[in-house]
Design a protein around this motif. Structure first.
Motif, PDB file in Angstrom:
ATOM      1  N   THR A 184       0.825  -1.209   0.000  1.00  0.00           N
ATOM      2  CA  THR A 184       0.000   0.000   0.000  1.00  0.00           C
ATOM      3  C   THR A 184       0.862   1.264   0.000  1.00  0.00           C
ATOM      4  O   THR A 184       0.569   2.231  -0.711  1.00  0.00           O
ATOM      5  CB  THR A 184      -0.922   0.001   1.233  1.00  0.00           C
ATOM      6  OG1 THR A 184      -1.787  -1.116   1.173  1.00  0.00           O
ATOM      7  CG2 THR A 184      -1.756   1.263   1.300  1.00  0.00           C
ATOM      8  N   TYR A 188       0.189   3.697  -3.067  1.00  0.00           N
ATOM      9  CA  TYR A 188      -0.417   4.999  -2.789  1.00  0.00           C
ATOM     10  C   TYR A 188       0.610   6.131  -2.740  1.00  0.00           C
ATOM     11  O   TYR A 188       0.250   7.284  -2.542  1.00  0.00           O
ATOM     12  CB  TYR A 188      -1.167   4.965  -1.451  1.00  0.00           C
ATOM     13  CG  TYR A 188      -2.375   4.076  -1.431  1.00  0.00           C
ATOM     14  CD1 TYR A 188      -3.020   3.686  -2.599  1.00  0.00           C
ATOM     15  CD2 TYR A 188      -2.900   3.624  -0.223  1.00  0.00           C
ATOM     16  CE1 TYR A 188      -4.138   2.868  -2.566  1.00  0.00           C
ATOM     17  CE2 TYR A 188      -4.022   2.812  -0.180  1.00  0.00           C
ATOM     18  CZ  TYR A 188      -4.626   2.435  -1.358  1.00  0.00           C
ATOM     19  OH  TYR A 188      -5.735   1.624  -1.324  1.00  0.00           O
ATOM     20  N   LEU A 196      -2.265  11.082   6.526  1.00  0.00           N
ATOM     21  CA  LEU A 196      -3.445  10.519   5.868  1.00  0.00           C
ATOM     22  C   LEU A 196      -4.651  10.662   6.774  1.00  0.00           C
ATOM     23  O   LEU A 196      -4.602  10.307   7.953  1.00  0.00           O
ATOM     24  CB  LEU A 196      -3.211   9.039   5.528  1.00  0.00           C
ATOM     25  CG  LEU A 196      -4.352   8.343   4.778  1.00  0.00           C
ATOM     26  CD1 LEU A 196      -3.794   7.344   3.758  1.00  0.00           C
ATOM     27  CD2 LEU A 196      -5.297   7.608   5.732  1.00  0.00           C
ATOM     28  N   SER A 198      -8.148   9.351   7.835  1.00  0.00           N
ATOM     29  CA  SER A 198      -8.906   8.105   7.772  1.00  0.00           C
ATOM     30  C   SER A 198     -10.368   8.364   8.114  1.00  0.00           C
ATOM     31  O   SER A 198     -10.677   8.991   9.130  1.00  0.00           O
ATOM     32  CB  SER A 198      -8.314   7.091   8.756  1.00  0.00           C
ATOM     33  OG  SER A 198      -9.191   6.003   8.954  1.00  0.00           O
ATOM     34  N   ALA A 206     -11.766  -1.283   5.515  1.00  0.00           N
ATOM     35  CA  ALA A 206     -10.918  -0.191   5.016  1.00  0.00           C
ATOM     36  C   ALA A 206     -10.147   0.476   6.147  1.00  0.00           C
ATOM     37  O   ALA A 206      -9.046   1.005   5.937  1.00  0.00           O
ATOM     38  CB  ALA A 206     -11.768   0.842   4.280  1.00  0.00           C
ATOM     39  N   ALA A 207     -10.707   0.452   7.367  1.00  0.00           N
ATOM     40  CA  ALA A 207     -10.032   1.082   8.501  1.00  0.00           C
ATOM     41  C   ALA A 207      -8.699   0.418   8.800  1.00  0.00           C
ATOM     42  O   ALA A 207      -7.771   1.074   9.277  1.00  0.00           O
ATOM     43  CB  ALA A 207     -10.929   1.041   9.735  1.00  0.00           C
ATOM     44  N   GLU A 209      -6.506  -0.675   6.710  1.00  0.00           N
ATOM     45  CA  GLU A 209      -5.524  -0.051   5.823  1.00  0.00           C
ATOM     46  C   GLU A 209      -5.284   1.406   6.190  1.00  0.00           C
ATOM     47  O   GLU A 209      -4.137   1.867   6.280  1.00  0.00           O
ATOM     48  CB  GLU A 209      -6.020  -0.158   4.386  1.00  0.00           C
ATOM     49  CG  GLU A 209      -5.103   0.382   3.329  1.00  0.00           C
ATOM     50  CD  GLU A 209      -5.698   0.144   1.949  1.00  0.00           C
ATOM     51  OE1 GLU A 209      -5.626  -1.001   1.463  1.00  0.00           O
ATOM     52  OE2 GLU A 209      -6.256   1.100   1.368  1.00  0.00           O
ATOM     53  N   GLU A 210      -6.359   2.138   6.426  1.00  0.00           N
ATOM     54  CA  GLU A 210      -6.227   3.564   6.691  1.00  0.00           C
ATOM     55  C   GLU A 210      -5.484   3.856   7.988  1.00  0.00           C
ATOM     56  O   GLU A 210      -4.703   4.803   8.070  1.00  0.00           O
ATOM     57  CB  GLU A 210      -7.619   4.201   6.730  1.00  0.00           C
ATOM     58  CG  GLU A 210      -8.355   4.179   5.409  1.00  0.00           C
ATOM     59  CD  GLU A 210      -9.771   4.705   5.504  1.00  0.00           C
ATOM     60  OE1 GLU A 210     -10.466   4.729   4.485  1.00  0.00           O
ATOM     61  OE2 GLU A 210     -10.197   5.085   6.629  1.00  0.00           O
ATOM     62  N   VAL A 221      -1.374   9.385  10.929  1.00  0.00           N
ATOM     63  CA  VAL A 221      -2.770   9.178  10.566  1.00  0.00           C
ATOM     64  C   VAL A 221      -3.643  10.141  11.371  1.00  0.00           C
ATOM     65  O   VAL A 221      -3.444  10.316  12.579  1.00  0.00           O
ATOM     66  CB  VAL A 221      -3.209   7.712  10.793  1.00  0.00           C
ATOM     67  CG1 VAL A 221      -3.055   7.288  12.241  1.00  0.00           C
ATOM     68  CG2 VAL A 221      -4.652   7.514  10.327  1.00  0.00           C
ATOM     69  N   TYR A 245      -3.098  13.170   2.201  1.00  0.00           N
ATOM     70  CA  TYR A 245      -3.961  12.169   1.561  1.00  0.00           C
ATOM     71  C   TYR A 245      -5.244  12.010   2.356  1.00  0.00           C
ATOM     72  O   TYR A 245      -5.225  11.997   3.591  1.00  0.00           O
ATOM     73  CB  TYR A 245      -3.268  10.796   1.478  1.00  0.00           C
ATOM     74  CG  TYR A 245      -2.191  10.729   0.424  1.00  0.00           C
ATOM     75  CD1 TYR A 245      -2.482  10.301  -0.876  1.00  0.00           C
ATOM     76  CD2 TYR A 245      -0.889  11.105   0.721  1.00  0.00           C
ATOM     77  CE1 TYR A 245      -1.489  10.243  -1.845  1.00  0.00           C
ATOM     78  CE2 TYR A 245       0.106  11.056  -0.238  1.00  0.00           C
ATOM     79  CZ  TYR A 245      -0.202  10.620  -1.521  1.00  0.00           C
ATOM     80  OH  TYR A 245       0.785  10.581  -2.485  1.00  0.00           O
ATOM     81  N   SER A 247      -8.437   9.295   2.668  1.00  0.00           N
ATOM     82  CA  SER A 247      -8.967   7.983   2.294  1.00  0.00           C
ATOM     83  C   SER A 247     -10.400   7.898   2.793  1.00  0.00           C
ATOM     84  O   SER A 247     -10.660   8.120   3.983  1.00  0.00           O
ATOM     85  CB  SER A 247      -8.118   6.863   2.905  1.00  0.00           C
ATOM     86  OG  SER A 247      -8.581   5.599   2.490  1.00  0.00           O
ATOM     87  N   CYS A 248     -11.342   7.592   1.905  1.00  0.00           N
ATOM     88  CA  CYS A 248     -12.748   7.622   2.274  1.00  0.00           C
ATOM     89  C   CYS A 248     -13.542   6.677   1.386  1.00  0.00           C
ATOM     90  O   CYS A 248     -13.012   6.106   0.431  1.00  0.00           O
ATOM     91  CB  CYS A 248     -13.303   9.039   2.162  1.00  0.00           C
ATOM     92  SG  CYS A 248     -13.175   9.758   0.498  1.00  0.00           S
TER      93      CYS A 248
END
Length: 517
Positions: A184, A188, A196, A198, A206-207, A209-210, A221, A245, A247-248
């Motif tokens: 990732t 990314y 990032l 989150s 997904a959380a 990864e975020e 984060v 970044y 992420s959503c």
């Protein structure tokens, strides 16, 4: 479609984070609300919680339930579970008590780590909530050093909707998670200088990864926690923290970034290097508006991936000036392998379509305690190494990229949540007063698709005076299903038509009602 696997001999997320604790202990790892938590503070807090876990009998191979929003306390608890060699399972405190207890019993979770605000007034059984640890014990500290998770241990479980009528737990190992996170960072373009934002709830895969990709790479984060921000609040946080970044979910991207941007918006988002979204198909008109707007130089990334292959498996970067009419799901991330097969099990050629199979080191262990389902979905392919996950997704091959076409079964996505319609149907058929039921999706022009149930009541009176029965059905389903799985509309029938096999003709029921399966 094969991507290079990151080199990672025997490492875990713990090893990656510990290296950053040693290199830059005072650097900010986590931002949440007013909290700014350094790598050292995160690491020390995790060890304190791990000591409490060990004092309460937790050890390698156990499962710890984490109940609460995606905040710094959640990340600390997850690290603590790994430090004692346990896996963790996230549970949304808003779930019905019946579903919470099902997950706890299914995983055999010894204890629950719950944030203070969710310990009361929810379905969390208080008898399992972690007790305070006794005074520090040097022997426990030494055991902790020896007990931490290795690459061969299980990292976490995420529960998804089940086609057999009950949710199933996807078990993911530490090696798969670490390989995915390193892939990732590469895919990314995340570095130690990035921040990032989150958005995902911790019960949504997904959380994983975020939360963990930024800190695995030595970055920062920014967690949303339990707050549900407006677009203005989101933009303000991007500006205040100089987020690079975001992420959503696809829905958040379309709602917050898909409208015309004001000059103030453009200024607020000036620090962005990219936006990453996924969870469902994106509206290409929204992507075109962004790519050709005032911030079109900031690329957006469309991602795809099932929980069974550690979050994201493929991605497609969209740059300035993009004018396509369909947004591909792209190519595989490092550590993932994609193969598209036709109905005869043969790999399709460029321009053809088939079902996507995903392999490589990032495939999950399988479904917890469900060897039958695991055998159906995690398969060996002739002439291919390792296990491949049969996604059930139909895709077209376009050169080096994939285009998502739809499902080969009855799984759907509503507001980004993966739903097996059979699970809702099973819950309805198990409800007093219901003889039969079929659930479908009503597709609406505004894109706000919704679940609709066609129900045959046992009692004619319920069909002729349906208001009270509708309320009773909603209440019954709300006690066992998440709110996003409760149908928005119930339609009542004297009976449902049968097909030539003698089974309910779902296609006919849904077609007559203007719904889809």
């Amino acid at each position: 479609m094969t991507a290079t696997t990151p080199s990672l001999p025997g490492a875990t997320v713990l090893d990656l984070i510990e290296a950053h604790v040693e290199r830059h202990p005072d650097k900010t790892a986590v931002l949440c609300g007013q909290d700014r938590i350094s790598y050292r503070r995160l690491w020390d807090a995790a060890h304190e919680t791990a000591d409490r876990l060990m004092a309460n009998g937790c050890s390698r191979g156990d499962t710890v339930a984490l109940v609460g929003p995606g905040n710094a306390e959640f990340m600390t608890a997850a690290l603590a579970a790994w430090l004692v060699g346990a896996a963790w399972v996230p549970i949304d405190p808003r779930l019905p008590e019946e579903r919470i207890r099902y997950v706890l019993d299914d995983t055999g979770a010894r204890v629950v780590l719950a944030t203070a605000e969710v310990r009361t007034g929810t379905g969390v059984p208080t008898e399992r909530v972690l007790a305070d640890a006794p005074a520090a014990d040097p022997a426990r500290v030494e055991r902790l050093r020896r007990q931490r998770a290795t690459a061969d241990d299980r990292a976490y479980l995420i529960y998804t909707s089940g086609s057999t009528g009950r949710p199933k737990g996807v078990a993911v190992g530490h090696h798969a998670l670490a390989v995915h996170l390193l892939g990732t960072l590469d895919a990314y373009r995340l570095t130690a200088d990035d921040i990032l934002l989150s958005f995902a709830s911790p019960s949504f895969d997904a959380a994983v990864e975020e939360m963990w990709a930024p800190v695995a790479g030595g970055g920062t984060v920014l967690l949303r926690g339990s707050a549900l921000w407006t677009g203005r609040q989101l933009f303000e946080r991007v500006r205040a923290h100089r987020v690079t970044y975001v992420s959503c979910t696809t829905a958040y991207f379309e709602a917050f970034f898909g409208e015309e941007l004001t000059a103030e918006d453009v200024t607020s988002l000036a620090s962005l290097h990219g936006i990453i979204f996924g969870g469902e198909a994106v509206n290409p008109a929204v992507v075109r508006r962004w790519a050709n707007g005032p911030l079109g130089s900031v690329p957006v990334c469309n991602t795809y991936g099932p929980t069974e292959t550690v979050v994201t498996a493929t991605l497609y970067w969209i740059g300035q000036g993009w004018q396509g009419d369909r947004v591909p799901i792209g190519h595989c991330l490092p550590g993932h392998v994609g193969i598209v097969l036709n109905a005869d099990g043969e790999e399709v050629a460029d321009g053809e379509s088939g079902e996507l199979y995903l392999g490589g080191p990032c495939v999950a262990e399988g479904y917890l305690g469900r060897p039958d389902l695991t055998a159906q979905r995690f398969v060996e392919l002739p002439g291919r190494d390792g296990i491949h996950y049969r996604t059930g997704d139909l895709v077209a091959v376009q050169g080096q990229e994939l285009l998502f076409l739809g499902r080969a079964d009855r799984q759907v996505k509503i507001r980004g949540f993966r739903i097996e319609l059979e699970e809702i149907e099973a819950a309805l058929r198990g409800t007093d007063g219901v003889r039969n039921a079929v659930v479908g999706v009503e597709q609406r022009p505004d894109g706000g698709d919704r679940l609709v149930a066609d129900v045959v009541p046992v009692d004619l009176a319920d069909r002729e005076a349906p208001a009270a029965f509708r309320a009773a059905l909603r209440g019954a389903l709300a006690r066992s299903l998440p709110d996003y799985m409760v149908p928005s509309e119930f339609r009542f029938h004297a009976d449902l038509p049968l097909g030539v096999t003698g089974k309910v003709d779902r296609a006919r029921v849904l077609a007559e009602a203007g719904s889809t399966a």
